[in-house]
Write an enzyme that holds these catalytic residues in place. Sequence first.
Site, short mmCIF file in Angstrom:
data_model
loop_
_atom_site.label_atom_id
_atom_site.label_comp_id
_atom_site.label_asym_id
_atom_site.label_seq_id
_atom_site.Cartn_x
_atom_site.Cartn_y
_atom_site.Cartn_z
N LYS A 127 0.81 -1.22 0.00
CA LYS A 127 0.00 0.00 0.00
C LYS A 127 0.84 1.27 0.00
CE LYS A 127 -4.46 -1.60 1.01
NZ LYS A 127 -4.41 -2.91 1.69
N GLU A 155 -9.69 6.40 3.38
CA GLU A 155 -10.59 5.43 3.97
C GLU A 155 -9.75 4.22 4.36
OE1 GLU A 155 -9.92 5.46 0.81
OE2 GLU A 155 -9.48 3.36 0.46
N SER A 206 1.56 -9.81 -1.09
CA SER A 206 1.24 -8.38 -0.96
C SER A 206 1.62 -7.80 0.40
CB SER A 206 -0.24 -8.15 -1.24
OG SER A 206 -1.04 -9.00 -0.41
C1 LIG Z 1 -5.23 -3.99 1.36
C2 LIG Z 1 -4.51 -5.23 1.09
C3 LIG Z 1 -4.85 -6.08 0.00
C4 LIG Z 1 -6.02 -5.82 -0.90
O1 LIG Z 1 -5.96 -4.64 -1.65
P1 LIG Z 1 -5.70 -4.62 -3.21
O2 LIG Z 1 -6.02 -3.22 -3.58
O3 LIG Z 1 -6.62 -5.62 -3.84
O4 LIG Z 1 -4.28 -4.95 -3.44
C5 LIG Z 1 -4.07 -7.19 -0.22
N1 LIG Z 1 -3.04 -7.51 0.58
C6 LIG Z 1 -2.68 -6.75 1.62
C7 LIG Z 1 -1.52 -7.15 2.46
C8 LIG Z 1 -3.40 -5.58 1.92
O5 LIG Z 1 -3.05 -4.83 2.97
#
Ligand SMILES: *Cc1c(COP(=O)(O)O)cnc(C)c1O
Length: 393
Positions: A84, A106, A373
């Site tokens: 993020k 948000e 992610s």
């Molecule tokens: C917020 C989040 C997501 C989902 O958000 P996307 O916009 O779909 O990438 C995925 N993995 C993590 C670790 C997150 O914090």
Amino acid sequence: MNHRFGSFGGQYIPEILMGEIQKLEKAYEVYKKDPDFIREFRDLCINYTGRPSLLYEAKRMTEDLGGPKIYLKREDLNHTGAHKINNCIGQALLARRMGKTRLIAETGAGQHGVAAATIAALFGMECEVFMGETDTERQALNVYRMELLGAKVHAVTTGSRVLKDAVNAALQNWTARCSDTHYMIGSAVGPAPFPEMVRDFQSVIGEEIKKQILEKEGRLPDSVFACVGGGSNAIGTFYPFIDDKDVELVGCEAAGKGIDTLYHAATMAKGVPGVFHGMKSLFCQDDSGNISEVYSISAGLDYPGVGPEHAYLKETGRARYVPVTDEEAVAAFEYLARTEGIICAIESAHAVAGAMKAARHMDKNQIMVITVSGRGDKDVAAIARYRGKDLHE
Ligand SMILES: *Cc1c(COP(=O)(O)O)cnc(C)c1O
């Protein structure tokens, strides 16, 4: 600027926000090509976030599954523990150049709120985060984290008091005060230019994968996996590969307790076209077109819609999307911890689970990349609870 991805996307916003959105659009058009802006973005990615993130060869997992060679793109190693921050750096730089002094955001579980508060602290900007009241109770630690970083957290008490209500509150606040405020949306969603802009900032993920895999293997991967909530880490992973037609792109969405139950967030499998949060896309809706309450063990995937570019990639068949249940994600979370010593975010575990299933039908000469992610420290207590263990937190 093209506002559409096929029939999806657009700018479905109140008249009163139109001027501000157009200003943002113009500014982004200018700065995305501005060498100083690009240099500053890259510099912060390297010297603040710690990029490039590793492309890690998961040897034990590869050997254990007996299929393709598996690489993990380690966004979990970024400062603040997820992808993020990439988007927050880009948008905060843009906001600063537009003369804004206040950032609003948000947040659902608090991941984007923490990343936004982090960048606001770094840039010396004011920051206010909108969070559904239910989520502030479930995620008290992240609320305190944001406060430590100097942000003000508003508990939103409208609707079901969750993420979609927080987005509505943030949009409302922006409408009332756009003169000094930038709304830093947290995923590849919302009215144009947000989906495209967030994609561009997150494309650092896919660009690095491409460079790193060419260095390691001398060729592109056969398939690339990422989890999809709003879709920002996935579109950032996929986008640099869109024209490489031999690279299969697979998004893994949250099937919760199963797509045939009422408890899922599987927008791709079950959603229908609609307009919400400023965009035309696919949304989970009831028979009268109301946005459904969605469910997933993973708060980051718990969104009733999806970014419009994913809806388009699904429609054109360039990417495919698979549902992954809570149970499958938790099993993959545990598997990755035991096999590679990596505790990933439960969101990311959806991508790992989807990839593990696909690996059964691939052979040893093939290469697969999974975007991890984020890291999973935030999820440990919930996983323990899922397994019937109370950690007395
Ligand atoms: C917020 C989040 C997501 C989902 O958000 P996307 O916009 O779909 O990438 C995925 N993995 C993590 C670790 C997150 O914090």
